[in-house]
Design a protein around this motif. Structure first.
Motif, short mmCIF file in Angstrom:
data_model
loop_
_atom_site.label_atom_id
_atom_site.label_comp_id
_atom_site.label_asym_id
_atom_site.label_seq_id
_atom_site.Cartn_x
_atom_site.Cartn_y
_atom_site.Cartn_z
N ALA A 138 0.84 -1.20 0.00
CA ALA A 138 0.00 0.00 0.00
C ALA A 138 0.88 1.25 0.00
CB ALA A 138 -0.92 0.00 1.22
N VAL A 139 0.35 2.31 -0.57
CA VAL A 139 1.00 3.63 -0.56
C VAL A 139 0.00 4.61 0.05
CG1 VAL A 139 2.02 5.47 -1.93
CG2 VAL A 139 2.35 3.08 -2.61
N ASN A 140 0.39 5.23 1.14
CA ASN A 140 -0.51 6.12 1.88
C ASN A 140 -1.78 5.38 2.33
OD1 ASN A 140 0.90 8.56 2.03
ND2 ASN A 140 0.24 9.18 -0.02
N GLY A 141 -1.63 4.09 2.68
CA GLY A 141 -2.76 3.29 3.11
C GLY A 141 -3.66 2.80 2.00
N ARG A 142 -3.33 3.13 0.75
CA ARG A 142 -4.16 2.73 -0.41
C ARG A 142 -3.46 1.60 -1.14
NH1 ARG A 142 -4.52 4.98 -5.80
NH2 ARG A 142 -2.91 6.44 -5.16
N LYS A 143 -4.19 0.50 -1.37
CA LYS A 143 -3.60 -0.66 -2.04
C LYS A 143 -3.26 -0.30 -3.48
CE LYS A 143 -5.65 -4.62 -1.46
NZ LYS A 143 -6.64 -5.72 -1.63
N ILE A 144 -2.03 -0.62 -3.87
CA ILE A 144 -1.56 -0.41 -5.23
C ILE A 144 -1.12 -1.75 -5.78
CG2 ILE A 144 0.07 0.78 -6.74
CD1 ILE A 144 -1.79 2.71 -5.42
N ASN A 145 -1.70 -2.17 -6.89
CA ASN A 145 -1.33 -3.46 -7.48
C ASN A 145 -0.70 -3.30 -8.86
OD1 ASN A 145 -3.55 -2.74 -8.95
ND2 ASN A 145 -4.83 -4.47 -8.33
N VAL A 146 -0.08 -2.15 -9.10
CA VAL A 146 0.60 -1.89 -10.37
C VAL A 146 2.10 -1.74 -10.09
CG1 VAL A 146 0.77 -0.35 -12.36
CG2 VAL A 146 -1.44 -0.70 -11.25
N PRO A 147 2.93 -2.69 -10.49
CA PRO A 147 4.37 -2.61 -10.18
C PRO A 147 5.07 -1.39 -10.77
CG PRO A 147 3.76 -4.83 -10.87
CD PRO A 147 2.58 -3.97 -11.14
N SER A 148 4.57 -0.88 -11.92
CA SER A 148 5.22 0.25 -12.58
C SER A 148 4.68 1.60 -12.10
CB SER A 148 5.06 0.14 -14.10
OG SER A 148 3.69 0.14 -14.45
N TYR A 149 3.90 1.60 -11.01
CA TYR A 149 3.38 2.85 -10.45
C TYR A 149 4.55 3.76 -10.08
CZ TYR A 149 1.18 5.98 -7.02
OH TYR A 149 0.74 7.07 -6.31
N MET A 150 4.54 5.00 -10.57
CA MET A 150 5.61 5.95 -10.28
C MET A 150 5.33 6.62 -8.94
SD MET A 150 7.78 5.67 -12.72
CE MET A 150 8.77 7.16 -12.71
N VAL A 151 6.23 6.45 -8.01
CA VAL A 151 6.05 6.93 -6.64
C VAL A 151 6.54 8.36 -6.51
CG1 VAL A 151 6.61 6.52 -4.22
CG2 VAL A 151 6.35 4.58 -5.78
N LEU A 152 5.69 9.23 -5.99
CA LEU A 152 6.09 10.60 -5.72
C LEU A 152 7.07 10.64 -4.56
CD1 LEU A 152 2.60 12.35 -5.96
CD2 LEU A 152 4.44 12.50 -7.64
N LYS A 153 7.88 11.69 -4.52
CA LYS A 153 8.86 11.82 -3.44
C LYS A 153 8.18 11.92 -2.09
CE LYS A 153 11.36 15.52 -3.60
NZ LYS A 153 12.36 16.52 -4.02
N THR A 154 6.99 12.53 -2.06
CA THR A 154 6.25 12.67 -0.80
C THR A 154 5.59 11.37 -0.36
OG1 THR A 154 4.33 13.45 -2.06
CG2 THR A 154 5.81 15.12 -1.19
N GLU A 155 5.46 10.41 -1.29
CA GLU A 155 4.82 9.14 -0.97
C GLU A 155 5.81 8.06 -0.55
OE1 GLU A 155 1.00 9.25 -4.04
OE2 GLU A 155 2.90 8.34 -4.68
N GLU A 156 7.08 8.31 -0.75
CA GLU A 156 8.08 7.26 -0.57
C GLU A 156 8.08 6.70 0.85
OE1 GLU A 156 12.86 6.57 -1.40
OE2 GLU A 156 11.85 8.40 -2.09
N GLU A 157 7.95 7.57 1.85
CA GLU A 157 8.00 7.11 3.24
C GLU A 157 6.73 6.36 3.65
OE1 GLU A 157 10.66 7.22 5.12
OE2 GLU A 157 11.73 8.13 3.44
N SER A 158 5.67 6.48 2.87
CA SER A 158 4.40 5.85 3.25
C SER A 158 4.21 4.47 2.62
CB SER A 158 3.22 6.75 2.85
OG SER A 158 3.15 6.89 1.44
N ILE A 159 5.24 3.96 1.94
CA ILE A 159 5.14 2.62 1.33
C ILE A 159 5.24 1.57 2.43
CG2 ILE A 159 6.21 1.00 -0.29
CD1 ILE A 159 7.29 3.37 -1.84
N GLY A 160 4.32 0.64 2.43
CA GLY A 160 4.33 -0.42 3.44
C GLY A 160 3.39 -1.54 3.05
N TYR A 161 3.22 -2.46 3.98
CA TYR A 161 2.30 -3.56 3.73
C TYR A 161 0.86 -3.10 3.93
CZ TYR A 161 6.49 -6.46 4.05
OH TYR A 161 7.73 -7.00 3.85
#
Length: 199
Positions: A138-161
């Protein structure tokens, strides 16, 4: 004009079907970043060419002195720089000329699959792709199932399970590695005892 309901191809394929140097380079990129196939390489190469082409055009116009600070050329240059800076591809003090020095690796490093592996949430690039596709990330608590999703710099710390996912950092760390088996036998997990042979 083609049929408007038909999806357009978003990338350019190689001009020549057989070039050993290019094929070897693409194969290494696929292995390094755990891409599904070379189509992923071509997509990011086309994206990079688009950024470079726009940067060259803007630099050519702005070098003539015809474009002022308030012109639409200057605004377009700020938009391109702002987009690349928001993804962490360029530094905050980067200039338009720095876009010409970008490599495909700079874009691939910002993919969700790459960052999941770099943050230690998976043991390999392929496992990172599997976790994302299966809905464990998940990114920011939102499930992401696209491996090529481009992560914003502000979202990087919110990546988790993802909340509720059975996968945890401890579970993948304790997962036993396969032990090399003798020729003709299937590999067994570490710590697993061999089943007794029947009489």
């Amino acid at each position: 004009m083609g049929y408007p309901g038909k999806a357009k191809k978003l990338f350019d394929t190689p001009n020549h079907p057989w070039q050993k140097a290019r094929i070897d380079e693409e194969t290494e990129i696929v292995k390094k970043y755990g891409l599904r196939n070379k189509k992923g390489v071509w997509k990011f190469q086309s994206e990079l060419r688009k950024y470079r082409s726009n940067a060259r055009s803007l630099l050519g116009v702005m070098s003539t002195g015809m474009a002022g600070e308030e012109s639409h050329y200057a605004r377009e240059a700020k938009q391109i720089l702002g987009k690349l800076q928001s993804y962490g591809i360029l530094k905050d003090d980067a200039k338009l000329e720095d876009i010409l020095a970008l490599r495909i690796d700079d874009l691939l490093e910002r993919r969700l699959q790459t960052l999941v592996y770099r943050k230690g949430l998976a043991n390999s690039m392929k496992q990172a792709r599997q976790f994302i596709v299966h809905g464990h990330i998940a990114v920011n608590g939102r499930k992401i199932n696209v491996p090529s999703y481009m992560v914003l710099k502000t979202e990087e710390e919110s990546i988790g399970y993802y909340i509720g996912s059975p996968v945890t950092r401890e579970s993948i760390a304790k997962k036993p590695a396969p032990v090399a088996a003798k020729p003709g036998k299937a590999p067994v997990k570490a710590g697993a005892e061999e089943a007794p042979k029947g009489e």
